[in-house]
Enzyme design. Structure first.
Site, mmCIF file in Angstrom:
data_model
loop_
_atom_site.group_PDB
_atom_site.id
_atom_site.type_symbol
_atom_site.label_atom_id
_atom_site.label_comp_id
_atom_site.label_asym_id
_atom_site.label_seq_id
_atom_site.Cartn_x
_atom_site.Cartn_y
_atom_site.Cartn_z
ATOM 1 N N LYS A 79 28.786 85.272 -65.326
ATOM 2 C CA LYS A 79 28.138 86.005 -64.222
ATOM 3 C C LYS A 79 27.233 87.092 -64.795
ATOM 4 C CE LYS A 79 29.280 88.446 -59.879
ATOM 5 N NZ LYS A 79 30.353 88.966 -58.998
ATOM 6 N N SER A 159 29.975 87.562 -53.925
ATOM 7 C CA SER A 159 28.778 87.694 -54.723
ATOM 8 C C SER A 159 28.695 86.736 -55.911
ATOM 9 C CB SER A 159 28.656 89.131 -55.261
ATOM 10 O OG SER A 159 29.700 89.399 -56.172
ATOM 11 N N SER A 183 34.684 88.755 -53.957
ATOM 12 C CA SER A 183 33.594 88.008 -54.593
ATOM 13 C C SER A 183 34.005 86.914 -55.566
ATOM 14 C CB SER A 183 32.651 88.966 -55.311
ATOM 15 O OG SER A 183 31.803 89.566 -54.380
HETATM 16 N N1 GLN Z 1 31.240 90.837 -49.977
HETATM 17 C C1 GLN Z 1 31.764 92.103 -50.399
HETATM 18 C C2 GLN Z 1 30.653 93.114 -50.487
HETATM 19 O O1 GLN Z 1 29.580 92.781 -50.177
HETATM 20 C C3 GLN Z 1 32.512 91.972 -51.674
HETATM 21 C C4 GLN Z 1 31.643 91.911 -52.866
HETATM 22 C C5 GLN Z 1 32.413 91.816 -54.143
HETATM 23 O O2 GLN Z 1 33.612 91.537 -54.167
HETATM 24 N N2 GLN Z 1 31.735 92.127 -55.218
HETATM 25 O O3 GLN Z 1 30.849 94.237 -50.854
#
Ligand code: GLN
Length: 492
Positions: A79, A159, A183
């Protein structure tokens, strides 16, 4: 020969050990697959083909010399939130420009120490803020999955959308990911892959671009529960460079996936039933409960009373920490700079053009909830509610060994479908943010497909430091579910 890219990590390592194929052959197979798929899926933002080939060669030599590490020669995707020495790392934000770290994150260094190699950097939501990969500076990732014969482009989730899409489309054996509010687990659930967020502190955050430091955790996205256990084994471990890294010894995660769950008590929280949840998600949950019972576990209804406050709490704590963490992107030290008429003007121009809309929204919310006069009403109160949520879990874990819930309130959705409505997007995280707020390990695993053929996932949450129970329960569910669906490779 069989398609090497379709193998699991465990199968691929076994095949190399038996000399059925080399890491060089495996790596070439993945690089070819990436060449064909990436123009359509946009999962990789950097492909490090030459480096992967030379690492594969070195791995083959090490194996031949009897010096193979536990992941020797295994090609992975990384990532873009992980700093990789000499390879562009931007967190998929415009503000980092062509930033190329001079050092390696601890998690990736651990994987390379154990013999894994990197195919490239994976697309993601900008600074890991999002649930659909649509906030990436490099454009959205397209899910390899489609609804029946409909060719509408779907999201792989976010994400870690690039990680989930790449694993699901057989573009790597496994991938690193991070989870601040879901995410790892939400994209895994959307793509029929397995993703675990370990206990807060298991994986070092050193060298991972910070989003919300008290919530951020790294973990793998993989093709099976066993593969996830093997990857986590290498990624995790104490690191003095991260003050929140846990000193506890690592158990044998892979061995835990073979454990029986007979006699285990599994909690089912009534609060994880939300308004408007599709009947398919409820049915999936009931099916999961039945599988656990069939494997000899005892199901215990539990209550996690403060669950309904988890999402609002998360959307105060995470932006607050983000607004502070992102203050460092001022155009002076790293990445892109846009000159203004004076120093303040340069800061303003740089940040206005470098950050995307969602990141700007989070910075504004975060700065607001931390500002004098609002701090007590929002930030401090959110911290208190966070303690209540953690306490609910501690209470529940006095009677149960693990908790079973759906991973997400829906299957994957189309690109563009929710991007105009931030609150609808935030609702994706309703079942996942609680584990981050409480620092607990939680896994998502594929359990079924919906009426349109899209994957649906279950979530298993464990006690702090008890990834072993999480692996045992999820492996039992994986066996019962026998999920075999794969996306058709329409991009070939
Ligand atoms: N979807 C969540 C956010 O937008 C979690 C993102 C994540 O876990 N990095 O903050």
């Amino acid at each position: 020969m069989t398609d090497l890219t379709a193998l699991t990590l465990a199968e691929a390592l076994d095949g190399m050990e038996k000399k059925l194929f080399s890491s060089a052959e495996l790596t070439n197979a993945f690089l070819d697959a990436i060449d064909k798929a990436n123009p359509k899926l946009n999962a990789f933002v950097v492909v490090t083909a030459d480096r992967a080939r030379s690492q594969a060669k070195a791995s083959d030599a090490k194996r031949a010399a009897g010096k193979a590490g536990p992941l020797e020669g295994a090609p992975l995707g990384i990532k873009d939130l992980f700093c990789t020495e000499g390879v562009r790392t931007t967190a998929c934000s415009g503000i980092l420009g062509e930033f190329t770290p001079t050092y390696e994150s601890t998690v990736t260094a651990n994987l390379f120490r154990d013999g894994a190699l990197m195919l490239g950097k994976l697309n993601m939501d900008e600074f890991a803020m999002g649930s659909s990969n649509e906030t990436s500076h490099f454009g959205p990732v397209v899910s390899p999955w489609r609804r029946g014969n409909d060719d509408a482009k779907l999201t792989p989730g976010g994400s870690s959308g690039g990680s989930a899409a790449a694993v699901s489309a057989d573009l790597c054996l496994g991938a690193t990911a991070t989870d601040t509010g879901g995410s790892i687990r939400q994209p895994a659930a959307f793509t029929g892959t397995v993703g675990i967020k370990p206990t807060y502190g298991r994986c070092s955050r050193w060298g991972i671009v910070a989003f919300a430091s008290s919530l951020d955790q790294a973990g793998p996205i993989a093709k099976s529960v066993e593969d996830a256990a093997m990857l986590l084994q290498s990624m995790a471990g104490h690191d003095p460079k991260d003050s929140t890294s846990l000193p506890n010894a690592l158990p044998d995660f892979r061995a835990a996936t073979k454990r029986s769950i007979k006699g285990m008590k599994i909690g089912v929280p009534e609060e994880y039933r939300v308004d408007g949840m599709p009947a398919e998600i409820e049915a999936l949950w009931q099916q999961g409960i039945q599988w656990a019972k069939d494997a000899g576990a005892e199901i215990v209804p539990i209550s996690l009373k403060h669950t309904k406050y988890a999402l609002p709490t998360y959307y105060i704590v995470a932006p607050a920490e983000a607004s502070s963490n992102l203050a460092r992107y001022d155009g002076m030290r790293y990445g892109a700079r846009v000159a203004g008429k004076d120093l303040t003007g340069t800061y303003e121009q740089t940040r206005a053009s470098g950050f995307g809309r969602e990141v700007q929204r989070r910075i504004l919310i975060g700065t607001y909830v931390l500002s004098a006069g609002y701090y007590d009403a929002y930030y401090l109160r959110a911290q208190k509610v966070r303690q209540r949520i953690a306490q609910d879990f501690r209470d529940a874990f006095t009677t149960v060994d693990a908790i079973l819930t759906p991973a997400t309130p829906s299957a994957s959705f189309a690109l563009g479908e929710k991007s105009a409505d931030p609150v609808a997007m935030y609702l994706n995280d309703i079942f996942t943010v609680t584990a981050n707020l409480a620092g607990l390990p939680a896994i998502a695993l594929p359990a079924a497909t919906d009426a349109q053929g899209l994957p649906l996932g279950l979530q298993v949450i464990g006690k702090a430091l008890d990834e072993e129970s999480v692996f045992a329960v999820s492996a039992a569910l994986e066996k019962a579910a026998n999920f075999r669906a794969k996306p058709s490779k329409w991009w070939m």
